[in-house]
Design an enzyme around this catalytic site. Structure first.
Site, PDB file in Angstrom:
ATOM      1  N   ASP A 147      -6.182   8.131  -4.584  1.00 47.11           N
ATOM      2  CA  ASP A 147      -5.043   8.098  -3.660  1.00 47.11           C
ATOM      3  C   ASP A 147      -3.725   7.875  -4.390  1.00 47.11           C
ATOM      4  O   ASP A 147      -2.777   8.654  -4.254  1.00 47.11           O
ATOM      5  CB  ASP A 147      -5.236   7.002  -2.606  1.00 47.11           C
ATOM      6  CG  ASP A 147      -6.305   7.358  -1.585  1.00 47.11           C
ATOM      7  OD1 ASP A 147      -6.712   8.528  -1.538  1.00 47.11           O
ATOM      8  OD2 ASP A 147      -6.728   6.450  -0.846  1.00 47.11           O
ATOM      9  N   ARG A 201      -2.563  -9.969  -1.884  1.00 46.17           N
ATOM     10  CA  ARG A 201      -1.476  -9.056  -1.534  1.00 46.17           C
ATOM     11  C   ARG A 201      -0.081  -9.653  -1.707  1.00 46.17           C
ATOM     12  O   ARG A 201       0.815  -8.980  -2.219  1.00 46.17           O
ATOM     13  CB  ARG A 201      -1.662  -8.516  -0.109  1.00 46.17           C
ATOM     14  CG  ARG A 201      -2.879  -7.611   0.082  1.00 46.17           C
ATOM     15  CD  ARG A 201      -3.156  -6.744  -1.103  1.00 46.17           C
ATOM     16  NE  ARG A 201      -4.168  -5.722  -0.855  1.00 46.17           N
ATOM     17  CZ  ARG A 201      -4.987  -5.262  -1.781  1.00 46.17           C
ATOM     18  NH1 ARG A 201      -4.937  -5.743  -3.015  1.00 46.17           N
ATOM     19  NH2 ARG A 201      -5.858  -4.309  -1.515  1.00 46.17           N
ATOM     20  N   ASP A 215      -3.552  -4.013   4.856  1.00 40.43           N
ATOM     21  CA  ASP A 215      -2.798  -4.130   3.605  1.00 40.43           C
ATOM     22  C   ASP A 215      -1.371  -3.604   3.722  1.00 40.43           C
ATOM     23  O   ASP A 215      -0.464  -4.127   3.072  1.00 40.43           O
ATOM     24  CB  ASP A 215      -3.538  -3.407   2.479  1.00 40.43           C
ATOM     25  CG  ASP A 215      -4.694  -4.231   1.937  1.00 40.43           C
ATOM     26  OD1 ASP A 215      -4.722  -5.447   2.187  1.00 40.43           O
ATOM     27  OD2 ASP A 215      -5.571  -3.661   1.272  1.00 40.43           O
ATOM     28  N   SER A 228     -15.620   2.214   0.056  1.00 34.07           N
ATOM     29  CA  SER A 228     -14.242   1.851  -0.249  1.00 34.07           C
ATOM     30  C   SER A 228     -14.251   0.391  -0.670  1.00 34.07           C
ATOM     31  O   SER A 228     -14.682  -0.479   0.097  1.00 34.07           O
ATOM     32  CB  SER A 228     -13.354   2.046   0.983  1.00 34.07           C
ATOM     33  OG  SER A 228     -12.052   1.561   0.732  1.00 34.07           O
TER      34      SER A 228
END
Length: 408
Positions: free
Chosen positions: A14, A94, A123, A178
Site C-alpha cells: 500500500d 500510533r 488508525d 493483515s
C-alpha cells in the site's frame, strides 16, 4: 522547489504504491518515514524499496525506548484494557508514530503528511488526531478516502500500477492476513477471521508464540521486580523496559500466553474481529496488578480501575495528545508511589499462576486477616457496623411490609 510530503512508510504494498501516486497526482517531493517501534525484520530492505519507488529520502527512526517508557508504561500502570481484552498494542504506538512524523515534517519543511490507513479503520483517526494536535497547520493526505483519484481497490491493481510506473516489487497478489507488529504485540485480521463463526487457524496465524496446547508440559517460574509501578528486573537481572518486554515476549510465547481472539467495536462504528498476540504484555499487566492488590487501598483501587478504563478509551480513540489524557495519567502516576516490590509467578500452558508477592509497602496484615483474634480487630465491633451498614436495607423492608399490610 516542489512542496514536500512526509509519507508514513511501512514498506508494504500500500505505502509503496502511494509514493508514485503522490508524485503523479500532487507533484510532491516524497520523503518516506518509517518509524521503528520494534517491527524487527520487517524493516529489512526498506531504503532500496523506497528509493526504487520514487522517494527522495527515507528516514528510519528508532523510537522503541520512547514507545516503551512513555506510552506502554503509563498504560501498564493504569491497567488500560479496551473492552476487557485488548491490550492496546496498535493504539499505543500510533501517537508515538504521529509525533515522529511531525518532527520529520518540521525538519524537512514539508507542507503535508500522508498515511496509508484505510477509511474503515481506527488508525486513520489516531494518526490524524495526533497530527492535528501537534501540527494543526500541516495538510493531511489519506489516499484511501480520496476515491476520486485513488482508484486501486485490490493488491492486483496496486501491483499493476507500480509496474506501469517502472517499479517491479517483490510482492504477489495472494491474499494473506493483515498484520500490524511492534515490540508490544502483533495483530492479525482477514481470511477466516472475517467470519466470527470460524475458529482461527492458529497453525498458520501465530508469529510470537504457540497455543497453550503446544506449550511445554512443565511450567516455568519467573520473578519480577517493580519500582513505583515501573518494571525493573526479571529473575534478578535488571533491564530497561524494552528489554524486559523482549524477554517476557520470549517467555510468554514459549508458554502460550497472551493469545486474544476478540470482536471489538471500532471507533468508526463497526465491529471487527481480530486475533492479538501479546505474550509479554499480558504477563506484565498481570504481574503489575498482582503487586497493586497488595499495596493499594480499596477506595484508590476502585477509582484507579475507573481511570484505567477511561485511559483505554482515550488511547483507543487516538486522543493521546489531550488535556484529558494528561489528567488521567497524572492521577494514575500518583497511585504508583508505593507500587514497589517483587512478584513471582509460574507460566504454564497459557496461564500465569501466582507464586508469591512481597512489598515493603504491603497493606496486608497477617494478624488482621487470620482467623485468630488480633489486637486491632474486635469481633464485637462488627455488630454495630453491620447494623449501620444494613440500615437502609432494613428500613426499606419495614416500609414495604407496611405497604403490603395497608393494602389488605
Amino acid at each position: 522547489m516542489k512542496e514536500k510530503v512526509v509519507l508514513a512508510y511501512s514498506g508494504g504494498l500500500d505505502t509503496t504504491a502511494i509514493i508514485p501516486w503522490l508524485k503523479e497526482n500532487f507533484d510532491y517531493e516524497v520523503i518516506c518515514c518509517c518509524v521503528d517501534c520494534g517491527q524487527g525484520e520487517e524493516l529489512d530492505g526498506l531504503n532500496e524499496r523506497a528509493k526504487l519507488s520514487g522517494a527522495s529520502k527515507l528516514y528510519i527512526e528508532d523510537i522503541v525506548d520512547d514507545f516503551c517508557d512513555n506510552y506502554i508504561v503509563p498504560c501498564v500502570q493504569a491497567h488500560a484494557v479496551y473492552e476487557n481484552k485488548y491490550l492496546l498494542g496498535t493504539s499505543m504506538a500510533r501517537p508515538a508514530i504521529a509525533k515522529k512524523l511531525v518532527e520529520i515534517a518540521r525538519k524537512e519543511g514539508a507542507s503535508a503528511i500522508c498515511h496509508g490507513a484505510t477509511g474503515k479503520g481506527n488508525d486513520q483517526i489516531r494518526f490524524e488526531l495526533g497530527i492535528k494536535a501537534l501540527a494543526p497547520d500541516l495538510k493531511i493526505i489519506a489516499p484511501w478516502r480520496m476515491t476520486d483519484i485513488w482508484t486501486m481497490n485490490s493488491r492486483e491493481e496496486e501491483i499493476e500500477y507500480c509496474k506501469q510506473h517502472g517499479i517491479n516489487l517483490p510482492f504477489d497478489a495472494s491474499h494473506s492476513y493483515s498484520r500490524d507488529r511492534n515490540l508490544w504485540h502483533i495483530s492479525h485480521e482477514g481470511l477466516e477471521l472475517e467470519d466470527p463463526s470460524l475458529e482461527p487457524n492458529y497453525d498458520n496465524l501465530l508469529v510470537l508464540g504457540v497455543t497453550p496446547q503446544n506449550a511445554p508440559d512443565e511450567g516455568e517460574y519467573v520473578t519480577m521486580t517493580f519500582e513505583k509501578g515501573v518494571p525493573k528486573s526479571i529473575n534478578g537481572e535488571e533491564m530497561k523496559v524494552s528489554d524486559i518486554i523482549r524477554k517476557l515476549n520470549e517467555l510468554g510465547g514459549k508458554h502460550g500466553i497472551g493469545i486474544c481472539d476478540i470482536v471489538e467495536n471500532r471507533v468508526v462504528g463497526m465491529k471487527s474481529r481480530g486475533v492479538y498476540e501479546t505474550p509479554g504484555g499480558t504477563i506484565l499487566y498481570e504481574a503489575h496488578q498482582q503487586l497493586e492488590e497488595l499495596v493499594l487501598d480499596r477506595a484508590t483501587y476502585e477509582m484507579k480501575e475507573e481511570m484505567g478504563n477511561k485511559l483505554s478509551q482515550i488511547v483507543y480513540e487516538g486522543k493521546w495528545f489531550t488535556p484529558l489524557r494528561e489528567a488521567v495519567q497524572a492521577f494514575i502516576e500518583s497511585t504508583q508511589e508505593y507500587v514497589t516490590g517483587e512478584v513471582k509467578f509460574n507460566l504454564y500452558k497459557g496461564n500465569i499462576i501466582k507464586a508469591g508477592t512481597t512489598s515493603p509497602y504491603s497493606l496486608y496484615s497477617e494478624s488482621l486477616a487470620s482467623f485468630t483474634t488480633g489486637d486491632l480487630y474486635d469481633h464485637h465491633d462488627a455488630d454495630g457496623f453491620i447494623n449501620l451498614f444494613g440500615l437502609p436495607l432494613k428500613v426499606r423492608a419495614m416500609k414495604m411490609q407496611e405497604v403490603v399490610k395497608n393494602q389488605k
